[in-house]
Write a protein that holds these residues in place. Structure first.
Motif, PDB file in Angstrom:
ATOM      1  N   THR A   1       0.806  -1.217   0.000  1.00  0.00           N
ATOM      2  CA  THR A   1       0.000   0.000   0.000  1.00  0.00           C
ATOM      3  C   THR A   1       0.842   1.271   0.000  1.00  0.00           C
ATOM      4  N   PRO A   2       1.815   1.442   0.910  1.00  0.00           N
ATOM      5  CA  PRO A   2       2.613   2.677   0.839  1.00  0.00           C
ATOM      6  C   PRO A   2       3.513   2.741  -0.385  1.00  0.00           C
ATOM      7  N   LEU A   3       4.046   1.611  -0.829  1.00  0.00           N
ATOM      8  CA  LEU A   3       4.880   1.628  -2.034  1.00  0.00           C
ATOM      9  C   LEU A   3       4.050   2.053  -3.244  1.00  0.00           C
ATOM     10  N   ARG A   4       2.858   1.491  -3.352  1.00  0.00           N
ATOM     11  CA  ARG A   4       1.958   1.834  -4.463  1.00  0.00           C
ATOM     12  C   ARG A   4       1.536   3.298  -4.394  1.00  0.00           C
ATOM     13  N   THR A   5       1.415   3.827  -3.179  1.00  0.00           N
ATOM     14  CA  THR A   5       0.959   5.199  -2.995  1.00  0.00           C
ATOM     15  C   THR A   5       2.058   6.217  -3.297  1.00  0.00           C
ATOM     16  N   TYR A   6       3.292   5.927  -2.895  1.00  0.00           N
ATOM     17  CA  TYR A   6       4.337   6.955  -2.939  1.00  0.00           C
ATOM     18  C   TYR A   6       5.391   6.756  -4.022  1.00  0.00           C
ATOM     19  N   ILE A   7       5.450   5.609  -4.667  1.00  0.00           N
ATOM     20  CA  ILE A   7       6.356   5.458  -5.808  1.00  0.00           C
ATOM     21  C   ILE A   7       5.658   6.074  -7.012  1.00  0.00           C
ATOM     22  N   LYS A   8       6.170   7.204  -7.453  1.00  0.00           N
ATOM     23  CA  LYS A   8       5.486   7.980  -8.486  1.00  0.00           C
ATOM     24  C   LYS A   8       5.986   7.678  -9.901  1.00  0.00           C
ATOM     25  N   HIS A   9       7.196   7.147 -10.014  1.00  0.00           N
ATOM     26  CA  HIS A   9       7.754   6.931 -11.348  1.00  0.00           C
ATOM     27  C   HIS A   9       8.908   5.937 -11.249  1.00  0.00           C
ATOM     28  N   PRO A  10       9.263   5.278 -12.339  1.00  0.00           N
ATOM     29  CA  PRO A  10      10.433   4.401 -12.336  1.00  0.00           C
ATOM     30  C   PRO A  10      11.672   5.192 -11.939  1.00  0.00           C
ATOM     31  N   GLY A  11      12.527   4.562 -11.179  1.00  0.00           N
ATOM     32  CA  GLY A  11      13.740   5.221 -10.719  1.00  0.00           C
ATOM     33  C   GLY A  11      13.582   5.920  -9.387  1.00  0.00           C
ATOM     34  N   THR A  12      12.363   5.911  -8.813  1.00  0.00           N
ATOM     35  CA  THR A  12      12.176   6.452  -7.471  1.00  0.00           C
ATOM     36  C   THR A  12      13.139   5.748  -6.518  1.00  0.00           C
TER      37      THR A  12
END
Length: 340
Positions: A161-172
């Protein structure tokens, strides 16, 4: 309605006691419920907290178990999306108000009325059968075996849930604090989402394993001076640890606009330095399990990307030995209990 018959379970009768064989007669199957023949239970540290009534919410006798996989054996007359023979899973949440804005967006984990936990005032999965609301039951994708799927229903959704919420783009750039039951799955999910992953651990001998899980970098947790090379570099830091640590150091890892997210629960409060928080536009947040939207998505994502926890299996009859192993931090990294 299905005629009630006694279910065979393992229950703790008083706080802190061992689990023992126990039987109970379930309430009649409701029109919106299903009955499951339980085959697998992931063992979560929360089951131990509930056994010992650490949070003051346990009702005894307690039948724990909230990472449940099994096969549907009975279906309430108003259930249309499941049928007998389906392989399904049940996680921490068993119901919510369904009408608030969060629930309507699939975020039942932050229901404004408060969701109800599967084993809070209700019997869980450490039994041969389980009756639950069908709406909070999830089909297990064919590409996931049942033993691997079970821990995803709590540990998996907690980090997804937090990864899906806060990873905004590849390379984060993502840091994962702790390589345990939650942390090793966080590494796997973050890598599959296209993040550049740094694993942090107090254990010097986990570097090879962390990189096997998908971490690009490994950093032994240390003082601010020892961590200087990674200070101010990470877009997201997910803390899976429940032990005390230097949270100022954890906060210092964030780049501008960075997010420090807690999914593990240390016992202390947190002092946040306001100047770097404000001028760096940084955030400190928490995240708790996940709602139905992300649960369904997480299971499909795990199946497609073959994200599976590292598990060891034990028979349900050895649940007390399994709990002792988890409490002693000797599980690598999730124990799955098999029905006999």
């Amino acid at each position: 309605m299905t005629e009630a018959t006694k279910f065979k379970a393992y229950a703790v009768l008083n706080a802190g006691e061992k689990l023992q064989p126990w039987e109970y007669e379930p309430a009649p199957l409701q029109v919106n419920e299903i009955e499951i023949r339980v085959t697998h239970n992931g063992l979560c540290h929360t089951d131990i907290h509930m056994r010992d009534n650490d949070w003051g919410v346990t009702q005894f006798p307690l039948v724990a178990g909230h990472e449940v996989v099994g096969v549907v054996t009975e279906v309430g007359e108003k259930v249309t999306h499941l049928q007998k023979g389906d392989r399904v899973g049940v996680g921490w949440i068993r119901n919510s108000c369904r009408t608030c804005d969060h629930c309507l967006q699939g975020e039942e984990n932050i229901c404004r009325q408060g969701y109800t936990g599967l084993i809070v005032g209700n019997y869980g999965g450490f039994a041969d059968r389980l009756r639950v609301n069908a709406d909070f039951t999830y089909k297990i994708p064919d590409a996931l075996d049942s033993a691997s799927a079970a821990p995803l229903l709590c540990a998996g959704i907690t980090v997804y849930t937090p990864l899906r919420t806060y990873i905004k783009h590849p390379g984060t750039k993502v840091g994962v604090m702790g390589i345990g039951g939650l942390g090793h799955l966080a590494i796997k999910f973050a890598r599959a989402m296209g993040a550049e992953v740094t694993a942090f651990s107090t254990s010097a001998d986990k570097e090879a394993q962390a990189k096997e899980f998908g971490a690009h970098h490994y950093q032994k947790w240390g003082t601010a001076e020892e961590m200087k090379a990674v200070t101010g570099t990470l877009d997201l830091v997910v803390s899976t640890v429940s032990a005390e640590t230097d949270w100022d150091v954890a906060f210092s890892l964030l780049a501008n606009n960075g997010v420090l997210c807690f999914v593990g629960i240390p016992v202390s409060s947190l002092n946040v330095p306001l100047i770097p928080l404000i001028f760096g536009q940084k955030s400190v947040v928490g995240s708790v399990v996940g709602g139905r939207r992300f649960m369904r998505e997480m299971l499909e994502f795990a199946a497609i990307n073959q994200i599976k926890p590292m598990i060891e299996t034990m028979p349900l009859s050895q649940v007390n030995e399994a709990m002792d192993k988890v409490a002693a931090n000797k599980a690598r990294y999730r124990i799955v209990l098999l029905s006999e």
